[in-house]
Write an enzyme that holds these catalytic residues in place. Structure first.
Site, PDB file in Angstrom:
ATOM      1  N   CYS A  75      75.620  68.212  33.072  1.00 47.56           N
ATOM      2  CA  CYS A  75      74.467  69.031  32.682  1.00 47.56           C
ATOM      3  C   CYS A  75      74.196  70.160  33.676  1.00 47.56           C
ATOM      4  CB  CYS A  75      73.224  68.148  32.570  1.00 47.56           C
ATOM      5  SG  CYS A  75      71.740  69.087  32.138  1.00 47.56           S
ATOM      6  N   VAL A 135      67.701  65.535  30.376  1.00 51.45           N
ATOM      7  CA  VAL A 135      67.794  65.531  31.837  1.00 51.45           C
ATOM      8  C   VAL A 135      67.717  66.981  32.312  1.00 51.45           C
ATOM      9  CG1 VAL A 135      69.094  63.394  32.023  1.00 51.45           C
ATOM     10  CG2 VAL A 135      70.346  65.517  31.668  1.00 51.45           C
ATOM     11  N   GLU A 190      61.884  68.873  33.230  1.00 46.90           N
ATOM     12  CA  GLU A 190      62.183  70.298  33.102  1.00 46.90           C
ATOM     13  C   GLU A 190      62.675  70.853  34.445  1.00 46.90           C
ATOM     14  OE1 GLU A 190      62.449  72.201  30.358  1.00 46.90           O
ATOM     15  OE2 GLU A 190      61.939  70.414  29.194  1.00 46.90           O
ATOM     16  N   SER A 191      63.872  71.431  34.415  1.00 48.33           N
ATOM     17  CA  SER A 191      64.528  71.847  35.662  1.00 48.33           C
ATOM     18  C   SER A 191      63.721  72.882  36.444  1.00 48.33           C
ATOM     19  CB  SER A 191      65.933  72.396  35.366  1.00 48.33           C
ATOM     20  OG  SER A 191      65.880  73.553  34.552  1.00 48.33           O
TER      21      SER A 191
END
Length: 217
Positions: A13, A53, A65-66
Site C-alpha cells: 500500500c 490501511v 487516513e494517511s
C-alpha cells in the site's frame, strides 16, 4: 513524546508507505501488524471506519487516513516539517491532495490493459508531474529541506522509478521532476519504509496483471 505505536499495514500500500516514511524520518520506533485486505478481520474493521490501511494505533487510540497520521506524527515528534506560516502550511496541505492525483496516475499505469490505455495513463502522469514541476521551490518541494509534500508524493515516485527501470519507458524524465524523484526514491526513510521484499512483491503484482510492459531480467 513517548508513545506506543502500532501501524496496521499492507506491504504494497502506497498510503501506508507515507506513514512508514514519516516514522523512519522522525526516528520513531513502531511495530507493524499486517492485514489481509481481501479478508478483513473484525478487529480491523472496528478500528478502520473505511476498511482501509494505514491505521496507526497510538497508545490504544486508532488513527486513520494517511494524511492525518503523517500530521499527527509531525506534531508529536519535533522538529516540525509543516511550517508555522499559515499560508504556506495551507499551500502544502493542498499539495498533499495533488499527490493523491499522482497515486491515481500511477495506478492507471499498472492496470492499463491496452496500448491506448497505457498511452492515456502516461499522458495523465505527465499532466500531474507538470503541475508539480510548477510548484517545486528547491531540492525539495518547499525549498532546501524535506517537507510534508515530499513525503506525500514519495511512495508514488518510488514506485514510478521502479516501473521506469523495469520497462525502459520514460516516466520521470521531466526536469526538475527527475532530480526530485531520484532524491526522494533513494532517501533512507523512503527506502526503509517498504518491506525488504517489496520490489519482488511489487513486480509480481504488476506482472500478474499482464498489461504493463516489464522487460525480462
Amino acid at each position: 513524546m513517548s508513545t506506543s505505536l502500532t501501524l496496521v499495514s499492507h506491504p504494497l500500500c502506497p498510503f501506508v508507505h507515507r506513514a512508514t516514511a514519516m516514522l523512519h524520518e522522525k526516528g520513531v520506533p513502531f511495530e507493524t501488524r499486517y492485514v489481509d485486505l481481501r479478508a478483513k478481520p473484525d478487529w480491523f474493521l472496528a478500528v478502520s471506519p473505511r476498511g482501509k490501511v494505514p491505521v496507526l494505533i497510538a497508545d490504544g487510540v486508532a488513527l486513520f487516513e494517511s494524511a492525518a497520521i503523517v500530521e499527527f506524527l509531525d506534531e508529536t515528534n519535533p522538529p516540525r516539517l509543516l511550517p508555522a506560516d499559515p499560508y504556506e502550511r495551507a499551500r502544502q496541505r493542498a499539495w498533499v491532495e495533488v499527490a493523491n492525483d499522482l497515486f491515481t496516475a500511477h495506478y492507471k499505469l499498472v492496470i492499463a490493459a491496452t496500448p491506448q490505455e497505457l498511452g492515456d495513463a502516461r499522458a495523465e502522469l505527465v499532466r500531474v508531474l507538470a503541475r508539480f514541476e510548477e510548484g517545486i521551490r528547491g531540492d525539495f518541494f518547499a525549498g532546501d529541506s524535506l517537507g510534508i509534500v515530499d513525503l506525500a508524493a514519495a511512495p508514488a515516485l518510488f514506485r514510478l522509478s521502479l516501473l521506469q527501470r523495469w520497462s525502459g519507458l520514460e516516466l520521470l524524465a521531466r526536469r526538475p521532476i527527475a532530480a526530485w524523484s531520484e532524491r526522494l526514491a533513494t532517501r533512507s526513510s523512503v527506502v526503509r519504509g517498504v518491506p525488504p521484499d517489496f520490489e519482488a512483491l511489487f513486480r509480481a503484482s504488476v506482472t500478474e496483471r499482464g498489461a504493463f510492459p516489464i522487460r525480462a531480467s
